[in-house]
Design an enzyme around this catalytic site. Structure first.
Site: not given
Ligand code: FPP
Length: 227
Positions: A13, A16-17, A30, A63, A125, A181-182, A194
């Site tokens: 996570d 975006g930030r 991303h 989505w 892996l 959170r999960l 853990e």
């Molecule tokens: C959460 O950050 C991230 C995602 C919803 C997408 C995860 C994608 C990647 C790590 C890149 C592509 C993945 C692969 C496997 C090549 P957010 O956009 O929710 O961030 P924010 O909470 O700061 O808005």
């Protein structure tokens, strides 16, 4: 005996930030996040204990994001899989997914199948990407299939029917980006995981921080409900 970090799962996570803090478009986060996926996966493949690395790449709720961001993520995933094929072969990483792929573009589905096929014999892996994945949905589907087959519902039968159970229980669950959170991720398999929450945004996360988390994990007492 110290804890074994066999299965590491990560909620990635903060992309975006990370971008917004730099005055960049969210999708740039991303892009950088995909680089972190590469470095953490390579680290995990060289780690003596980690057998499974599950990464939450796209949830059933994602989505709801603007179409442009969803489309970008689809293209990014496709490009990542194409570019990284040789890395997976070099480091003997088996590629797997959990989640319902049917809603993804055909080209991405084909690339995923190809990657799975080419890497299926590798044992160093297993990297599992959670794509269009939601844990409650998966548990409900498992219960439904047992009911339809008129089979008993028990911990054992559910365990055997839940798609992602085949990768085993989660030992370490990490969430980057500061939230605790999960978010509907591996709920069944994380029963005794853990948990580690870090403020680090996913593009800034790195193998050193994972190494530190593993050292802390080794210090924790895991009782699995016992005393
Ligand atoms: C959460 O950050 C991230 C995602 C919803 C997408 C995860 C994608 C990647 C790590 C890149 C592509 C993945 C692969 C496997 C090549 P957010 O956009 O929710 O961030 P924010 O909470 O700061 O808005």
């Amino acid at each position: 005996m110290s804890n074994i970090a066999r299965h590491v799962a990560i909620i990635m996570d903060g992309n975006g930030r990370w971008a917004q803090e730099r005055g960049l478009k969210r999708v740039k986060g991303h892009e950088r996040g995909a680089e972190t996926v590469r470095s953490v996966t390579t680290f995990a493949s060289n780690h003596p204990e980690i057998e499974v690395l599950t990464l939450y790449a796209f949830s059933t709720e994602n989505w709801k994001r603007p179409k442009m961001e969803v489309d970008f993520l689809m293209r990014l995933l496709n490009r990542y899989l194409k570019n990284e094929m040789n890395t997976y072969i070099k480091h003997q990483i088996r590629f797997e997914t959990i989640g319902d792929l049917s809603r993804f573009p055909a080209a991405l589905q084909n690339q995923i199948s190809l990657m799975k096929e080419r890497t299926k014999e590798f044992k160093r892996l297993t990297q599992v990407l959670a794509l269009n994945y939601g844990s409650q949905d998966e548990i409900a589907r498992a219960a439904k299939s047992l009911c339809e087959a008129k089979k008993e519902i028990s911990v054992k039968s559910l365990q055997e029917s839940i798609e992602s159970s085949k990768f085993g229980p989660v030992d370490i669950l990490v969430r980057t980006g500061g939230d605790q959170r999960l978010s509907n991720f591996l709920l069944w398999q994380s029963a005794y995981a853990e948990l580690f929450f870090t403020q680090t945004l996913w593009p800034d996360f790195n193998p050193d921080e994972l190494e530190t988390i593993i050292s802390q994990f080794k210090q924790r007492t895991r009782r699995f409900g016992g005393i």
